[in-house]
Design an enzyme around this catalytic site. Structure first.
Site, PDB file in Angstrom:
ATOM      1  N   LYS A  38       7.078  19.201  12.561  1.00 46.69           N
ATOM      2  CA  LYS A  38       7.966  19.305  11.390  1.00 46.69           C
ATOM      3  C   LYS A  38       8.270  17.897  10.884  1.00 46.69           C
ATOM      4  CE  LYS A  38      12.549  20.391  11.510  1.00 46.69           C
ATOM      5  NZ  LYS A  38      13.266  19.454  10.615  1.00 46.69           N
ATOM      6  N   ASP A  65       9.676  20.090   5.868  1.00 48.66           N
ATOM      7  CA  ASP A  65      11.054  20.585   5.791  1.00 48.66           C
ATOM      8  C   ASP A  65      11.863  19.743   4.802  1.00 48.66           C
ATOM      9  OD1 ASP A  65      13.546  21.727   6.414  1.00 48.66           O
ATOM     10  OD2 ASP A  65      13.782  20.570   8.263  1.00 48.66           O
ATOM     11  N   LYS A  67      13.466  21.239   2.000  1.00 49.38           N
ATOM     12  CA  LYS A  67      14.527  22.115   1.457  1.00 49.38           C
ATOM     13  C   LYS A  67      14.817  21.871  -0.031  1.00 49.38           C
ATOM     14  CE  LYS A  67      17.020  22.363   5.907  1.00 49.38           C
ATOM     15  NZ  LYS A  67      16.505  21.200   6.667  1.00 49.38           N
ATOM     16  N   ASP A  70      16.683  22.844  -6.854  1.00 47.04           N
ATOM     17  CA  ASP A  70      16.796  22.197  -8.172  1.00 47.04           C
ATOM     18  C   ASP A  70      16.501  23.270  -9.224  1.00 47.04           C
ATOM     19  OD1 ASP A  70      16.706  20.169 -10.280  1.00 47.04           O
ATOM     20  OD2 ASP A  70      16.198  18.733  -8.707  1.00 47.04           O
ATOM     21  N   THR A 129      23.407  25.991   8.700  1.00 40.22           N
ATOM     22  CA  THR A 129      24.159  26.441   9.888  1.00 40.22           C
ATOM     23  C   THR A 129      25.410  25.591  10.108  1.00 40.22           C
ATOM     24  OG1 THR A 129      22.547  25.199  11.170  1.00 40.22           O
ATOM     25  CG2 THR A 129      22.312  27.581  11.174  1.00 40.22           C
ATOM     26  N   ARG A 224      15.173  17.326  19.916  1.00 32.66           N
ATOM     27  CA  ARG A 224      15.606  16.467  21.021  1.00 32.66           C
ATOM     28  C   ARG A 224      15.224  16.919  22.429  1.00 32.66           C
ATOM     29  NH1 ARG A 224      21.263  15.985  18.180  1.00 32.66           N
ATOM     30  NH2 ARG A 224      20.411  17.967  17.405  1.00 32.66           N
TER      31      ARG A 224
HETATM   32  O1  C5P Z   1      16.913  18.024  18.018  1.00 28.76           O
HETATM   33  P1  C5P Z   1      17.012  19.455  17.592  1.00 28.76           P
HETATM   34  O2  C5P Z   1      16.218  20.406  18.475  1.00 28.76           O
HETATM   35  O3  C5P Z   1      18.430  19.903  17.364  1.00 28.76           O
HETATM   36  O4  C5P Z   1      16.278  19.464  16.181  1.00 28.76           O
HETATM   37  C1  C5P Z   1      16.254  20.589  15.363  1.00 28.76           C
HETATM   38  C2  C5P Z   1      15.572  20.281  14.072  1.00 28.76           C
HETATM   39  O5  C5P Z   1      15.744  21.425  13.242  1.00 28.76           O
HETATM   40  C3  C5P Z   1      16.129  19.096  13.303  1.00 28.76           C
HETATM   41  O6  C5P Z   1      15.040  18.500  12.605  1.00 28.76           O
HETATM   42  C4  C5P Z   1      17.094  19.720  12.347  1.00 28.76           C
HETATM   43  O7  C5P Z   1      17.221  19.008  11.147  1.00 28.76           O
HETATM   44  C5  C5P Z   1      16.453  21.078  12.071  1.00 28.76           C
HETATM   45  N1  C5P Z   1      17.374  22.129  11.678  1.00 28.76           N
HETATM   46  C6  C5P Z   1      18.458  22.504  12.445  1.00 28.76           C
HETATM   47  N2  C5P Z   1      19.282  23.503  12.026  1.00 28.76           N
HETATM   48  C7  C5P Z   1      19.050  24.129  10.888  1.00 28.76           C
HETATM   49  C8  C5P Z   1      17.954  23.786  10.108  1.00 28.76           C
HETATM   50  C9  C5P Z   1      17.127  22.760  10.535  1.00 28.76           C
HETATM   51  O8  C5P Z   1      18.685  21.950  13.507  1.00 28.76           O
HETATM   52  N3  C5P Z   1      19.838  25.107  10.524  1.00 28.76           N
END
Ligand code: C5P
Length: 247
Positions: A38, A65, A67, A70, A129, A224
């Site tokens: 991603k 990603d 998003k 517009d 979220t 992460r």
């Molecule tokens: O590090 P982590 O597993 O939390 O990363 C989740 C990824 O998904 C990040 O790139 C974050 O921006 C994305 N994301 C999220 N929650 C959402 C939409 C996208 O954590 N609702």
């Protein structure tokens, strides 16, 4: 689009880096273990479409990603440009842009693709979220987050969008309301070993890979837990194994 049937095809690893060379060095290590990478606003803003071209060379798919949100004409232009980049299999827009904007994106995603070739799939973000009832009320959106998410998922489907990005907690209701073919991509995934770890991050509501698959997710976005792992290959492998056992 026919996604690879191997369980690894359900794993999307978020390349949340601001330097393309760091992102590539990391991605190369685990490219054979994952379905997609991603590329989000951070890497795209610092490195541009070159990030997509370079990551595509690793042979995995890409979830772009960005998003988009517009006026319909502008979103259509952005979607057309994104769909023309190599390797892009998923890209997304905000459902709150409305049905006219979503329909414009749906038309644009196939427009530049030669007949018979695969087009990327279009996802909608329903509500961020990070938005709780209070934050929704503040911007004039009434109702519970759960009800709004479901309403926006159905509107996205009606507009021709292929699926949504949603939390595991919302996935089950969306699957039920929107059917088997509607794609569900879930972030906020944390393997079990991590949930007991003392290191907490900003994901308030997390779920295990098994929870995500059982709730009906087609793809899991993980950042992460793999990015910060001492052994990223082992972390990715463990998640794929958990996906396989839950399918
Ligand atoms: O590090 P982590 O597993 O939390 O990363 C989740 C990824 O998904 C990040 O790139 C974050 O921006 C994305 N994301 C999220 N929650 C959402 C939409 C996208 O954590 N609702």
């Amino acid at each position: 689009m026919t996604f690879d049937a191997h369980p690894r095809s359900s794993l999307i690893v978020a390349l949340d880096f601001d330097s393309l060379s760091t992102a590539l060095k990391f991605a190369e290590q685990i490219a054979d273990l994952v379905g997609m990478f991603k590329i989000g606003k951070q890497l795209f803003t610092s490195a541009g479409p070159e990030a997509v071209r370079q990551v595509a060379k690793l042979g995995t798919g890409i979830f772009l990603d960005l998003k988009y949100h517009d006026i319909p004409n502008t979103v259509a232009g952005a979607v057309l440009a994104a769909a023309a980049l190599p390797g892009v299999q998923l890209l997304n827009i905000h459902a709150l842009g409305g049905s006219a904007m979503m329909q414009a994106a749906v038309q644009a995603i196939s427009a530049g693709i030669p007949m018979g070739e695969d087009r990327p799939r279009l996802l909608a973000v329903t509500l961020l979220t990070s938005m709780d009832s209070k934050a929704m009320k503040e911007v004039g959106i009434a109702g519970t987050p759960q009800a709004r998410v479901l309403h926006l998922a159905k509107l996205a489907k009606k507009s021709g969008v292929d699926g949504v990005v949603a939390s595991v907690q919302e996935a089950k209701a969306i699957r039920k309301a929107c059917g088997r073919e509607f794609l569900i991509v879930t972030p906020g995934v944390r393997p079990k070993e991590n949930s007991t770890s003392t290191k907490k991050d900003d994901q308030a509501r997390t779920a295990t890979p098994r929870d995500a698959i059982e709730a009906g997710a087609d793809f899991l976005v993980v950042g992460r837990p793999i990015l910060a792992a001492v052994d990223p290959r082992a972390a990715a492998t463990a998640i794929v194994e958990e996906i396989a056992s839950a399918k």
